[in-house]
Design an enzyme around this catalytic site. Structure first.
Site, PDB file in Angstrom:
ATOM      1  N   CYS A  60       0.868  -1.342  -0.036  1.00  0.00           N
ATOM      2  CA  CYS A  60       0.054  -0.068   0.013  1.00  0.00           C
ATOM      3  C   CYS A  60       1.034   1.319  -0.042  1.00  0.00           C
ATOM      4  CB  CYS A  60      -0.831  -0.035   1.259  1.00  0.00           C
ATOM      5  SG  CYS A  60      -2.034   1.284   1.349  1.00  0.00           S
ATOM      6  N   CYS A  64       0.554   5.001   6.870  1.00  0.00           N
ATOM      7  CA  CYS A  64      -0.297   4.713   8.156  1.00  0.00           C
ATOM      8  C   CYS A  64       0.808   3.984   9.303  1.00  0.00           C
ATOM      9  CB  CYS A  64      -1.559   4.014   7.933  1.00  0.00           C
ATOM     10  SG  CYS A  64      -2.593   4.475   6.645  1.00  0.00           S
ATOM     11  N   CYS A  67       0.455   0.316  10.224  1.00  0.00           N
ATOM     12  CA  CYS A  67       0.026  -0.704   9.573  1.00  0.00           C
ATOM     13  C   CYS A  67       0.981  -1.649   8.791  1.00  0.00           C
ATOM     14  CB  CYS A  67      -0.641   0.022   8.365  1.00  0.00           C
ATOM     15  SG  CYS A  67      -1.770  -1.322   7.225  1.00  0.00           S
ATOM     16  N   CYS A 104     -16.277  -9.368   5.596  1.00  0.00           N
ATOM     17  CA  CYS A 104     -15.745  -7.855   5.413  1.00  0.00           C
ATOM     18  C   CYS A 104     -14.281  -8.518   4.621  1.00  0.00           C
ATOM     19  CB  CYS A 104     -15.336  -7.322   6.599  1.00  0.00           C
ATOM     20  SG  CYS A 104     -14.513  -5.885   6.351  1.00  0.00           S
ATOM     21  N   CYS A 136     -19.322  -6.636   3.659  1.00  0.00           N
ATOM     22  CA  CYS A 136     -18.735  -5.295   4.009  1.00  0.00           C
ATOM     23  C   CYS A 136     -17.350  -5.409   3.325  1.00  0.00           C
ATOM     24  CB  CYS A 136     -18.366  -5.433   5.549  1.00  0.00           C
ATOM     25  SG  CYS A 136     -17.649  -4.083   6.160  1.00  0.00           S
ATOM     26  N   CYS A 196     -19.341   1.844   8.861  1.00  0.00           N
ATOM     27  CA  CYS A 196     -18.697   1.283   9.891  1.00  0.00           C
ATOM     28  C   CYS A 196     -17.444   2.143  10.226  1.00  0.00           C
ATOM     29  CB  CYS A 196     -18.407  -0.178   9.507  1.00  0.00           C
ATOM     30  SG  CYS A 196     -17.063  -1.061  10.797  1.00  0.00           S
ATOM     31  N   ARG A 268     -17.738  -2.559  18.274  1.00  0.00           N
ATOM     32  CA  ARG A 268     -16.997  -4.130  17.994  1.00  0.00           C
ATOM     33  C   ARG A 268     -15.810  -4.054  18.549  1.00  0.00           C
ATOM     34  NH1 ARG A 268     -17.175  -3.895  12.570  1.00  0.00           N
ATOM     35  NH2 ARG A 268     -19.220  -4.672  12.735  1.00  0.00           N
TER      36      ARG A 268
HETATM   37  N1  SAM Z   1      -6.828   0.633   3.281  1.00  0.00           N
HETATM   38  C1  SAM Z   1      -8.044   0.561   3.764  1.00  0.00           C
HETATM   39  C2  SAM Z   1      -8.076   1.586   4.914  1.00  0.00           C
HETATM   40  O1  SAM Z   1      -7.099   2.245   5.179  1.00  0.00           O
HETATM   41  O2  SAM Z   1      -9.115   2.046   5.064  1.00  0.00           O
HETATM   42  C3  SAM Z   1      -8.503  -0.689   4.468  1.00  0.00           C
HETATM   43  C4  SAM Z   1      -7.593  -1.709   5.313  1.00  0.00           C
HETATM   44  S1  SAM Z   1      -7.041  -0.916   6.852  1.00  0.00           S
HETATM   45  C5  SAM Z   1      -5.847  -2.287   7.211  1.00  0.00           C
HETATM   46  C6  SAM Z   1      -8.521  -1.211   8.087  1.00  0.00           C
HETATM   47  C7  SAM Z   1      -7.942  -0.627   9.252  1.00  0.00           C
HETATM   48  O3  SAM Z   1      -7.282  -1.792   9.984  1.00  0.00           O
HETATM   49  C8  SAM Z   1      -7.340   0.584   9.618  1.00  0.00           C
HETATM   50  O4  SAM Z   1      -8.285   1.798   9.401  1.00  0.00           O
HETATM   51  C9  SAM Z   1      -7.152   0.560  11.146  1.00  0.00           C
HETATM   52  O5  SAM Z   1      -7.838   0.979  11.873  1.00  0.00           O
HETATM   53  C10 SAM Z   1      -6.909  -1.108  11.233  1.00  0.00           C
HETATM   54  N2  SAM Z   1      -5.686  -1.524  11.461  1.00  0.00           N
HETATM   55  C11 SAM Z   1      -4.391  -1.725  10.493  1.00  0.00           C
HETATM   56  N3  SAM Z   1      -3.524  -1.983  11.222  1.00  0.00           N
HETATM   57  C12 SAM Z   1      -3.678  -2.367  12.446  1.00  0.00           C
HETATM   58  C13 SAM Z   1      -2.638  -2.598  13.440  1.00  0.00           C
HETATM   59  N4  SAM Z   1      -1.604  -2.950  13.550  1.00  0.00           N
HETATM   60  N5  SAM Z   1      -3.477  -2.893  14.815  1.00  0.00           N
HETATM   61  C14 SAM Z   1      -4.884  -2.394  14.997  1.00  0.00           C
HETATM   62  N6  SAM Z   1      -5.614  -1.936  13.840  1.00  0.00           N
HETATM   63  C15 SAM Z   1      -4.954  -1.888  12.814  1.00  0.00           C
HETATM   64  C1  DTB Z   2     -11.222  -2.586  11.682  1.00  0.00           C
HETATM   65  O1  DTB Z   2     -11.799  -1.683  12.554  1.00  0.00           O
HETATM   66  N1  DTB Z   2     -10.399  -3.555  12.261  1.00  0.00           N
HETATM   67  C2  DTB Z   2     -10.220  -4.471  11.302  1.00  0.00           C
HETATM   68  C3  DTB Z   2     -11.252  -4.178  10.164  1.00  0.00           C
HETATM   69  N2  DTB Z   2     -11.875  -3.079  10.594  1.00  0.00           N
HETATM   70  C4  DTB Z   2     -10.767  -3.967   8.707  1.00  0.00           C
HETATM   71  C5  DTB Z   2      -8.991  -4.862  10.527  1.00  0.00           C
HETATM   72  C6  DTB Z   2      -7.814  -4.872  11.677  1.00  0.00           C
HETATM   73  C7  DTB Z   2      -6.302  -5.064  11.387  1.00  0.00           C
HETATM   74  C8  DTB Z   2      -5.493  -5.442  12.290  1.00  0.00           C
HETATM   75  C9  DTB Z   2      -4.158  -5.539  11.936  1.00  0.00           C
HETATM   76  C10 DTB Z   2      -4.127  -6.868  10.640  1.00  0.00           C
HETATM   77  O2  DTB Z   2      -4.491  -7.851  10.934  1.00  0.00           O
HETATM   78  O3  DTB Z   2      -3.551  -6.351   9.656  1.00  0.00           O
HETATM   79 FE1  SF4 Z   3      -2.835   1.299   3.368  1.00  0.00          FE
HETATM   80 FE2  SF4 Z   3      -2.698  -0.052   6.069  1.00  0.00          FE
HETATM   81 FE3  SF4 Z   3      -3.200   2.535   5.451  1.00  0.00          FE
HETATM   82 FE4  SF4 Z   3      -5.058   0.905   4.675  1.00  0.00          FE
HETATM   83  S1  SF4 Z   3      -4.356   1.300   6.852  1.00  0.00           S
HETATM   84  S2  SF4 Z   3      -4.512   2.746   3.707  1.00  0.00           S
HETATM   85  S3  SF4 Z   3      -3.910  -0.904   3.954  1.00  0.00           S
HETATM   86  S4  SF4 Z   3      -1.503   1.516   5.063  1.00  0.00           S
END
Ligand code: SAM
Ligand code: DTB
Ligand code: SF4
Length: 333
Positions: A60, A64, A67, A104, A136, A196, A268
């Site tokens: 990506c 973030c 992430c 989802c 979702c 959501c 959630r």
């Molecule tokens: N790329 C899309 C976005 O950013 O909306 C969708 C996927 S993103 C991984 C969805 C959500 O996962 C993020 O908004 C964040 O709240 C959660 N997330 C990502 N990495 C995480 C982590 N290490 N621990 C907890 N939540 C995480």
């Molecule tokens: C949300 O709030 N938490 C989920 C879902 N929406 C997409 C994602 C959590 C991701 C945690 C880190 C991972 O497994 O990559």
């Molecule tokens: Fe990309 Fe992760 Fe950020 Fe979603 S949360 S936009 S997958 S870097």
């Protein structure tokens, strides 16, 4: 008090002072208050069971800092292009067989582009919807037109988290703005898709940031139908890899405050359950959480396995909530 159709009886005029007064209550008092609100507005003991699938993992372009899927961090995540329709439907069937009512699909995209991959995702949405699951997606930013296409394909809900407060946003993400996030939420809402949106705690934010995020969510014209509360899962290679883990009391405070502010919303208990005991999770359910992700993986990180969650449901006397889609059908009978 707002009295527009869907928000009837709910408030979206909370002030920061009011939210602070709730959030900072002695924690046991806060739990009791949230449990009372929960009892009034929700079916106690019922927990919505959702399953996640990462349909496109890693690579990506966003930054973030929490992430594992951001290309610029070296996290060793198992990068893959968009899965096939077959792979997705097989996973959805497994989720359904395991008792999930919501499926989802997540993609590590900054935003949706009008290309073949989006067409494939629309087919996945159709396929999963036809299986009787609430579908979702979480695909990054979408414009009005893309939201409408998702709705036409049968999308039930769209996940798009605010993640933290507006003030803290640029400390966590610099490649987009809070306003971008709110615009997508607005596009999703206008298309008639269930919203959501929630966030993460444990990013190094202050209590004021947590309160600020809850303020934004609870003062939207219409509350999100679901609010995920994630505890940061610190992943090696990300800038937040050394963040201390959040405590259960921090999760409880967040969940209870969300429950009181948004009584009809599904709250959630999302990422972070892997490290929580059943007792910790029970406190979160008591404080108003009524939805979880099941299945041994979230998107890329581990989650309790099916048997552990089944044992927890049995022990705590919890029952899986039936699908909102079934409720609509029931109401028509
Ligand atoms: N790329 C899309 C976005 O950013 O909306 C969708 C996927 S993103 C991984 C969805 C959500 O996962 C993020 O908004 C964040 O709240 C959660 N997330 C990502 N990495 C995480 C982590 N290490 N621990 C907890 N939540 C995480
Ligand atoms: C949300 O709030 N938490 C989920 C879902 N929406 C997409 C994602 C959590 C991701 C945690 C880190 C991972 O497994 O990559
Ligand atoms: Fe990309 Fe992760 Fe950020 Fe979603 S949360 S936009 S997958 S870097």
């Amino acid at each position: 008090m707002t009295q527009n159709g869907q928000n009837a009886g709910l408030r979206n005029d909370w002030s920061l002072e009011e939210i602070k007064a709730i959030y900072y209550k002695p924690v046991l008092e806060l739990i009791v208050e949230a449990a009372n609100v929960h009892k009034q507005h929700q079916a106690t003991g019922e927990v919505q069971v959702c399953t996640l699938l990462s349909v496109k993992t890693g690579g990506c372009p966003e930054d973030c800092s929490y992430c594992p899927q951001a290309a610029r961090f070296h996290t060793g995540v198992d990068v893959h292009k968009l899965l096939s329709q077959d792979q997705v439907l097989t996973a959805a069937q497994r989720a359904k067989d395991g008792g999930s009512t919501r499926f989802c699909m997540g993609a590590a995209w900054r935003e949706v582009r009008d290309n073949r991959d989006f067409d494939k995702v629309l087919d996945m949405v159709k396929g999963v919807n036809d299986m009787g699951l609430e579908v979702c997606c979480t695909l990054g930013m979408v414009n009005e037109y893309q939201a409408e296409k998702l709705k036409e394909a049968g999308l039930y809900a769209y996940n798009h988290n605010l993640d933290t407060s507006e003030e803290n946003y640029s400390n966590i993400i610099t490649t987009r703005t809070y306003g971008d996030r709110l615009d997508t939420i607005d596009n999703v809402r206008k298309a008639g898709i269930s919203v959501c949106s929630g966030g993460i705690i444990g990013l190094g934010e202050t209590d004021e940031d947590r309160i600020g995020m809850l303020y934004t969510l609870s003062t939207l014209v219409q509350h999100p139908e679901s609010v995920p509360v994630n505890a940061l899962v610190p992943v090696k290679g990300t800038p937040l890899e050394n963040q201390p883990l959040v405590t259960v009391w921090e999760m409880v405070r967040m969940i209870a405050t969300a429950r009181i502010l948004m009584p009809k919303t599904m709250v959630r208990l999302s990422a972070g359950r892997e490290r929580m005991s059943v007792t910790d999770q029970a406190l979160c359910f008591l404080a108003g959480a009524n939805s979880i992700f099941t299945g041994e993986k979230l998107l890329t990180t581990p989650n309790p396995d099916f048997d552990a969650d089944k044992a927890m449901f049995d022990l705590l006397g919890l029952t899986p909530r039936k699908s909102f889609k079934e409720e609509v059908v029931d109401a028509r009978c």
